[in-house]
Scaffold this active site. Structure first.
Site, PDB file in Angstrom:
ATOM      1  N   ASN A 161       0.500  -0.991   0.217  1.00 49.08           N
ATOM      2  CA  ASN A 161       0.251   0.164  -0.256  1.00 49.08           C
ATOM      3  C   ASN A 161       0.900   1.155   0.162  1.00 49.08           C
ATOM      4  O   ASN A 161       0.418   2.239  -0.090  1.00 49.08           O
ATOM      5  CB  ASN A 161      -1.300   0.055   1.107  1.00 49.08           C
ATOM      6  CG  ASN A 161      -1.933  -0.918   0.709  1.00 49.08           C
ATOM      7  OD1 ASN A 161      -2.060  -1.578  -0.404  1.00 49.08           O
ATOM      8  ND2 ASN A 161      -2.811  -1.073   1.930  1.00 49.08           N
ATOM      9  N   ARG A 214      -7.889  -1.407  -8.903  1.00 49.76           N
ATOM     10  CA  ARG A 214      -8.041  -0.261  -8.173  1.00 49.76           C
ATOM     11  C   ARG A 214      -7.282   0.946  -7.855  1.00 49.76           C
ATOM     12  O   ARG A 214      -7.464   1.604  -8.049  1.00 49.76           O
ATOM     13  CB  ARG A 214      -8.858  -0.298  -6.949  1.00 49.76           C
ATOM     14  CG  ARG A 214     -10.556  -0.242  -6.703  1.00 49.76           C
ATOM     15  CD  ARG A 214     -10.727  -0.516  -5.039  1.00 49.76           C
ATOM     16  NE  ARG A 214     -10.719   0.676  -4.191  1.00 49.76           N
ATOM     17  CZ  ARG A 214     -11.751   1.567  -4.912  1.00 49.76           C
ATOM     18  NH1 ARG A 214     -12.461   1.058  -5.345  1.00 49.76           N
ATOM     19  NH2 ARG A 214     -11.451   3.228  -4.556  1.00 49.76           N
ATOM     20  N   CYS A 222     -16.521  -3.363  -5.607  1.00 50.58           N
ATOM     21  CA  CYS A 222     -15.545  -4.244  -4.714  1.00 50.58           C
ATOM     22  C   CYS A 222     -16.391  -4.894  -3.082  1.00 50.58           C
ATOM     23  O   CYS A 222     -17.101  -4.561  -2.812  1.00 50.58           O
ATOM     24  CB  CYS A 222     -14.651  -3.227  -4.455  1.00 50.58           C
ATOM     25  SG  CYS A 222     -13.572  -4.538  -3.736  1.00 50.58           S
ATOM     26  N   PRO A 254     -16.089   3.971  -3.703  1.00 54.40           N
ATOM     27  CA  PRO A 254     -16.885   5.586  -3.659  1.00 54.40           C
ATOM     28  C   PRO A 254     -15.057   6.144  -4.558  1.00 54.40           C
ATOM     29  O   PRO A 254     -14.032   5.765  -3.796  1.00 54.40           O
ATOM     30  CB  PRO A 254     -17.842   6.275  -3.704  1.00 54.40           C
ATOM     31  CG  PRO A 254     -17.914   6.072  -2.433  1.00 54.40           C
ATOM     32  CD  PRO A 254     -17.154   4.280  -1.892  1.00 54.40           C
ATOM     33  N   ILE A 255     -15.012   6.822  -5.184  1.00 60.16           N
ATOM     34  CA  ILE A 255     -14.257   7.666  -5.218  1.00 60.16           C
ATOM     35  C   ILE A 255     -14.485   9.470  -5.626  1.00 60.16           C
ATOM     36  O   ILE A 255     -13.885  10.561  -6.416  1.00 60.16           O
ATOM     37  CB  ILE A 255     -13.427   7.487  -7.037  1.00 60.16           C
ATOM     38  CG1 ILE A 255     -13.980   7.597  -7.999  1.00 60.16           C
ATOM     39  CG2 ILE A 255     -12.627   6.241  -6.466  1.00 60.16           C
ATOM     40  CD1 ILE A 255     -13.336   8.195  -8.979  1.00 60.16           C
ATOM     41  N   ASP A 256     -16.065   9.522  -4.818  1.00 56.70           N
ATOM     42  CA  ASP A 256     -15.801  11.283  -4.885  1.00 56.70           C
ATOM     43  C   ASP A 256     -14.952  11.882  -4.099  1.00 56.70           C
ATOM     44  O   ASP A 256     -15.381  13.712  -4.697  1.00 56.70           O
ATOM     45  CB  ASP A 256     -17.744  10.933  -4.479  1.00 56.70           C
ATOM     46  CG  ASP A 256     -18.021  10.960  -2.344  1.00 56.70           C
ATOM     47  OD1 ASP A 256     -16.987   9.592  -2.545  1.00 56.70           O
ATOM     48  OD2 ASP A 256     -18.409  11.042  -1.995  1.00 56.70           O
ATOM     49  N   ASP A 277      -7.528  -3.518   8.306  1.00 50.32           N
ATOM     50  CA  ASP A 277      -7.200  -4.866   6.520  1.00 50.32           C
ATOM     51  C   ASP A 277      -6.819  -5.902   7.777  1.00 50.32           C
ATOM     52  O   ASP A 277      -6.369  -6.607   7.526  1.00 50.32           O
ATOM     53  CB  ASP A 277      -6.079  -4.106   5.870  1.00 50.32           C
ATOM     54  CG  ASP A 277      -5.869  -3.344   4.665  1.00 50.32           C
ATOM     55  OD1 ASP A 277      -7.691  -3.785   4.596  1.00 50.32           O
ATOM     56  OD2 ASP A 277      -5.075  -2.684   4.386  1.00 50.32           O
TER      57      ASP A 277
HETATM   58  C1  UD1 Z   1      -6.910   2.064   1.495  1.00 49.31           C
HETATM   59  C2  UD1 Z   1      -5.958   0.581   1.460  1.00 49.31           C
HETATM   60  C3  UD1 Z   1      -6.297  -0.698   1.511  1.00 49.31           C
HETATM   61  C4  UD1 Z   1      -6.878  -0.268   3.526  1.00 49.31           C
HETATM   62  C5  UD1 Z   1      -7.930   1.534   3.062  1.00 49.31           C
HETATM   63  C6  UD1 Z   1      -8.724   1.588   5.043  1.00 49.31           C
HETATM   64  C7  UD1 Z   1      -4.376   1.443  -0.231  1.00 49.31           C
HETATM   65  C8  UD1 Z   1      -3.928   0.571  -1.996  1.00 49.31           C
HETATM   66  N1  UD1 Z   1      -5.763   0.828   0.058  1.00 49.31           N
HETATM   67  O1  UD1 Z   1      -7.849   1.877   0.739  1.00 49.31           O
HETATM   68  O2  UD1 Z   1      -5.925  -2.121   1.882  1.00 49.31           O
HETATM   69  O3  UD1 Z   1      -8.070  -1.210   3.491  1.00 49.31           O
HETATM   70  O4  UD1 Z   1      -6.981   1.953   2.623  1.00 49.31           O
HETATM   71  O5  UD1 Z   1      -8.188   1.590   5.640  1.00 49.31           O
HETATM   72  O6  UD1 Z   1      -3.791   1.763   0.115  1.00 49.31           O
HETATM   73  N2  UD1 Z   1     -14.754   6.947   0.179  1.00 49.31           N
HETATM   74  C9  UD1 Z   1     -14.894   7.495  -0.257  1.00 49.31           C
HETATM   75  N3  UD1 Z   1     -15.168   8.455  -0.789  1.00 49.31           N
HETATM   76  C10 UD1 Z   1     -13.803   8.059  -1.046  1.00 49.31           C
HETATM   77  C11 UD1 Z   1     -13.070   7.775  -1.138  1.00 49.31           C
HETATM   78  C12 UD1 Z   1     -13.340   7.028   0.313  1.00 49.31           C
HETATM   79  O7  UD1 Z   1     -16.358   7.035   0.429  1.00 49.31           O
HETATM   80  O8  UD1 Z   1     -13.872   8.683  -2.407  1.00 49.31           O
HETATM   81  C13 UD1 Z   1     -15.315   5.744   1.841  1.00 49.31           C
HETATM   82  C14 UD1 Z   1     -14.654   4.606   1.451  1.00 49.31           C
HETATM   83  O9  UD1 Z   1     -16.030   3.974   0.825  1.00 49.31           O
HETATM   84  C15 UD1 Z   1     -14.040   4.013   2.919  1.00 49.31           C
HETATM   85  C16 UD1 Z   1     -13.926   4.548   3.506  1.00 49.31           C
HETATM   86  O10 UD1 Z   1     -14.023   6.357   2.852  1.00 49.31           O
HETATM   87  O11 UD1 Z   1     -15.270   2.937   3.387  1.00 49.31           O
HETATM   88  C17 UD1 Z   1     -12.231   4.794   3.752  1.00 49.31           C
HETATM   89  O12 UD1 Z   1     -11.959   4.203   2.265  1.00 49.31           O
HETATM   90  P1  UD1 Z   1     -10.232   4.940   1.523  1.00 49.31           P
HETATM   91  O13 UD1 Z   1      -9.232   5.219   3.401  1.00 49.31           O
HETATM   92  O14 UD1 Z   1     -10.251   5.759   0.495  1.00 49.31           O
HETATM   93  O15 UD1 Z   1      -9.489   3.358   1.439  1.00 49.31           O
HETATM   94  P2  UD1 Z   1      -8.751   2.981   0.415  1.00 49.31           P
HETATM   95  O16 UD1 Z   1      -7.221   3.892   0.271  1.00 49.31           O
HETATM   96  O17 UD1 Z   1      -9.880   2.393  -1.020  1.00 49.31           O
END
Ligand code: UD1
Length: 420
Positions: A23, A93, A117, A123-125, A305
């Site tokens: 990560n 992703r 997933c 989401p990526i908002d 994780d």
């Molecule tokens: C990263 C890690 C993953 C870990 C996670 C949380 C990498 C490659 N992956 O995933 O292993 O489990 O952090 O520690 O580093 N969210 C939104 N909108 C967004 C972005 C996130 O609503 O635009 C929400 C997600 O749905 C989730 C939460 O925020 O519920 C945390 O997600 P995020 O910290 O972004 O996880 P990742 O970066 O995808």
């Protein structure tokens, strides 16, 4: 189809080195696309996701390859495309991390929408809102996202939740933006700090990484540098849990105990004896382990994780443990498979109640996501008899040669092929 065949019940013994963090490596590799010149990244784990990222970099026109074990060299000086290939984007992703760097350096990028997933919507908002606030225009059409900006301009960004991916993507975009960007409610994970250190060594000006408020002063260009990736705290935690569940005694080298404080605390509470010395952790399990409650949280809290792998230990503990998953909304896909192995677990939305049983038994089970798969490996090591574990493509995304590492510690694990 590749499977692991695991004969459980052997206490793990011995010493292993923990690899670099997936990560941390993935966003750092994405960040190399901003650099003119050669970057050398050491301790990069040889994993499927990393290979996909290197293939994407090559398809964009960069030179990117493993030049020796763990050492990746990238030269992105002559990147000729800013379209991330759709089929590779679907494979991983983390290719979303290319949005910030390519937009910042070239003023445009096209990615396809990452799919849903199994661990939740993901989401990526936050990423998109942040890019817009930095001045990008974004078009979402036919499954593609096109971002463009003549110049990105620094601004104050506030995340609704400290998302790891959004913090990384926006930090990278801000590094080459005009002026100052502030990210409030930034994620504080060690991988954020590692990415910031890499960017700093290339000439970026970033302060506050690892804190709630980060400040980035945009610079005109980044130049080549060398960097060593931090140890993988999730792999370290998984190996400690594997040792614990088999009542083994294991020494891990190349770990950063400060990245594992919440996890080590919960392990001690459950009965694991731990000795920590600089970058070494030695562990030994007492005869009986106790139930502990787990609440996942952003760093420095207990990491989501390791929720699944820890549940395999709790499944065999004395007493009842309550798990609360606060980061992802659907991260209990491993529970059905643990129950097939004899665990007593019930799930209600984000809460799982784990009533410890005295033994689990081998079964044919299937991983449906990376860390859920790791949980099944941990359970299989403790279960009576033979477990056949399918769905290895998920485990291969995050664990480098896990079967070999466990075999080095004395486990009876073989990777073999079976017909479907
Ligand atoms: C990263 C890690 C993953 C870990 C996670 C949380 C990498 C490659 N992956 O995933 O292993 O489990 O952090 O520690 O580093 N969210 C939104 N909108 C967004 C972005 C996130 O609503 O635009 C929400 C997600 O749905 C989730 C939460 O925020 O519920 C945390 O997600 P995020 O910290 O972004 O996880 P990742 O970066 O995808």
């Amino acid at each position: 189809m590749d499977v692991f065949q695991v004969r459980g019940g052997i206490p793990l013994e011995g010493e292993v080195r923990v690899c670099g963090a997936k990560n941390a490596a993935l966003p750092i590799l994405a960040a190399t696309t901003m650099v003119r010149g050669v970057t050398r990244i050491d301790d990069v784990p040889d994993l499927e996701d990393v290979r996909v990222m290197l293939e994407i970099l090559r398809r964009l026109g960069a030179k990117a390859e493993f030049v020796s074990a763990g050492l990746v060299e990238v030269d992105a000086t002559d990147i000729s495309s800013t379209n991330v290939p759709d089929e590779l984007m679907q494979k991983m992703r983390s290719s979303i991390f290319l949005m910030g760097p390519l937009l910042a350096r070239f003023g445009e990028v096209r990615v396809s929408k990452p799919g849903g997933c199994v661990i939740g919507q993901r989401p990526i908002d936050y990423h998109l809102r942040g890019m817009r606030e930095l001045g990008a225009s974004i078009e979402e059409r036919h499954g593609y996202i096109r971002c463009f900006a003549h110049r990105l301009v620094g601004t104050e960004l506030t995340l609704d939740f400290p998302s790891v991916g959004a913090t990384e993507n926006l930090m990278m975009a801000a590094v080459l933006a005009d002026g100052e960007t502030v990210i409030e409610n930034a994620a504080r994970e060690p991988e954020i700090v590692d990415l910031a250190r890499f960017l700093q060594s290339c000439g970026a000006v970033v302060t506050g990484a690892g804190e709630h408020r980060m400040v980035i002063h945009g610079v005109h260009h980044l130049s080549g540098a060398s960097h060593r990736v931090i140890p993988d705290r999730i792999v370290a935690g998984t190996l400690l849990l594997a040792a614990a569940v088999t009542r083994g005694s294991v020494v891990l080298r190349n770990v950063e105990p400060l990245h594992l404080m919440a996890v080590l605390g919960k392990m001690r509470e459950s009965g694991l004896h731990l000795r920590v010395l600089r970058d070494i952790i030695a562990c030994e399990m007492s005869d009986e382990f106790s139930a502990v409650d787990i609440r996942t949280e952003p760093f420095p809290g207990f990491p989501t994780d390791l929720q699944a792998p820890f549940m395999s230990l709790s499944a065999l503990a004395k007493g009842t443990s309550v798990f609360r998953e606060n980061v992802f909304e659907a991260r209990y896909k491993h529970v059905d498979e643990l129950v097939r192995m004899g665990a007593d677990i019930s799930v209600d939305l984000r809460t799982a109640v784990v009533r410890g049983v005295s033994k689990m038994s081998g079964a044919t089970v299937c991983a449906t996501d990376l860390r859920g798969g790791a949980a099944l490996v941990v359970a299989a090591l403790a279960a009576e008899g033979l477990t056949e574990l399918r769905g290895l493509q998920h485990i291969d995304r995050g664990y480098e040669f896990l079967d070999r590492q466990l075999s080095m510690l004395g486990a009876d694990v073989i990777r073999t092929q079976v017909s479907r």
